[in-house]
Design a protein around this motif. Sequence first.
Motif, short mmCIF file in Angstrom:
data_model
loop_
_atom_site.label_atom_id
_atom_site.label_comp_id
_atom_site.label_asym_id
_atom_site.label_seq_id
_atom_site.Cartn_x
_atom_site.Cartn_y
_atom_site.Cartn_z
N PRO A 298 0.86 -1.28 -0.02
CA PRO A 298 0.08 0.01 -0.06
C PRO A 298 0.90 1.32 0.07
CG PRO A 298 0.25 -0.80 2.20
CD PRO A 298 0.96 -1.93 1.34
N TYR A 387 -3.28 -4.42 4.88
CA TYR A 387 -3.46 -3.96 3.53
C TYR A 387 -2.71 -5.07 2.67
CZ TYR A 387 -5.94 0.33 3.77
OH TYR A 387 -6.83 1.19 4.21
N PHE A 390 -4.86 -7.50 0.93
CA PHE A 390 -5.93 -6.84 0.22
C PHE A 390 -6.51 -7.81 -0.83
CE2 PHE A 390 -7.97 -3.67 -2.69
CZ PHE A 390 -8.39 -2.88 -1.80
#
Length: 511
Positions: A298, A387, A390
């Motif tokens: 991220p 994340y 994800f």
Amino acid sequence: MNATVDDPTLRALLTRGDLHLALADDEGLDAGALDRPVRWVHSSDLEDPTPFLSEGLVLLTTGTQFPEASDDPAPYRAYVRRLAARGVVGLGFGTDVVRAGLPPALAEACRAERMPLFEVPYRTPFIAVARANAEAIAAQTYARRSWALAAQRAIALAALRPDGLGATVAELARQLDTWVGMYDAAGELSREHPPDGLDSATAAALRRDVAGVLNRGARAGSSLRIGETPFRLQTMGRGGHLRGVIAIAAGDLDQEGRGVVTAVIAMAGLALEQQQGLSRARGALRAGLVHTLLTDDPALARRIARELWGPLPPAPVTVAVTDAAASRIDAIAELLELRAEERRGSLFFGRGDDGLVIVTPAGDLAPVDELAERFGVRVGMSDPTGYDGFAAAVGQARVARDRGAGPVTAFADVARTGVLSALSDEALSLARAELAPLTAHDAAEGTHLVETLQAWLDNDCSHEASARALGVHRHTVRTRLALAERILGRELSSFATRAELWAALRVLDAD
């Protein structure tokens, strides 16, 4: 709306000093009876002139149609009833032409029908009364056209101000002397004038009606009434790509009023279309950040999002995916854009490969529930994740969306149903084909091979446990399984065969 001349009404005629008209009696008249618009003034002495009249007229007569030297009320009553039923708004009687003064029976008939009756003296020609009304109509028409031109000029100048849309809405409200509100494509009130001009109950009801218009997606105008307040709704944008709705707290508008509103709709629609280009650019950038997040790194998305919209929602997050059709995504994205601005740092979204991807802090379902309810879309939600997971979370959300029965489905609820429940119709067909020889033999010979096989597999292939479950001897179980092997042509001692038959039985049970 602004007016510069008196409207052509019966009251306006009666107040014209040069005509010397006199109202016979105002007793029993309805409120506003003298203030109804007079479309024309006509004269006739026919006993029944109604076939030649239209609604909204004032009729003048000298009374030659009534019997001379007779005060029988019946002819007068029938005459006035016919006029009232036809929509005549007033009756003028020319005195001293045929009869001196107003006939009492006519006055009584007009009183009974609440029809305004007035005296036209001998010195006032009927043509003078008709000409006075025609001049009033012409003056009003000129005034309304002049107002419309001035209003459109003022609105055009307002559109050039920094907040052109807000200034345009405010100017339209001033010109129409009423409340005007502009709703965006998500059904949110974005601008209004005067501010807080509606009470909370009316505002909530109007918002629901606006949402219904936007959900239909068709370009149209409509009228409605909320309590005692009439409203007009006019969509902005093209059919299937509506940009919003303008709501006006007014009933029917005349031609000039409609023309002013049409000009505002055109200018607002153009401004919104220009803004749409910027919205598309923002949407493309958001979609790019979604694809960046799918790499489970991220860092880049965090930097870009922080500069433009604020930080990404803090982990752990829940990832949601919608099934919105392409025609609805713009409206949903507009709502989410508003919510993202309100909830800075706790909502992110962008287009994915097959719908919108929405990211919220774990457990925060408010934005997801709102769009599912408002737009009727289905939403799948992942388990809480960081994340770095994800991509897997998006996959979970898709599975939950595609397999969910309700508007919002969590992956955890879908996972509890097991892996086999996710198999397709093709798996069901294969399962039926796998067990078809045993099913056919049971049907033809009255055996219980399928039942015995299932009990045996469910009891870890124990003959004794299977016999107890079926209520038969263990040798019966062995005999049935041997027959099943011959019919299937497969060895039940093979783990692969057992696993395939167990899966086939589970798929059929799940059907």
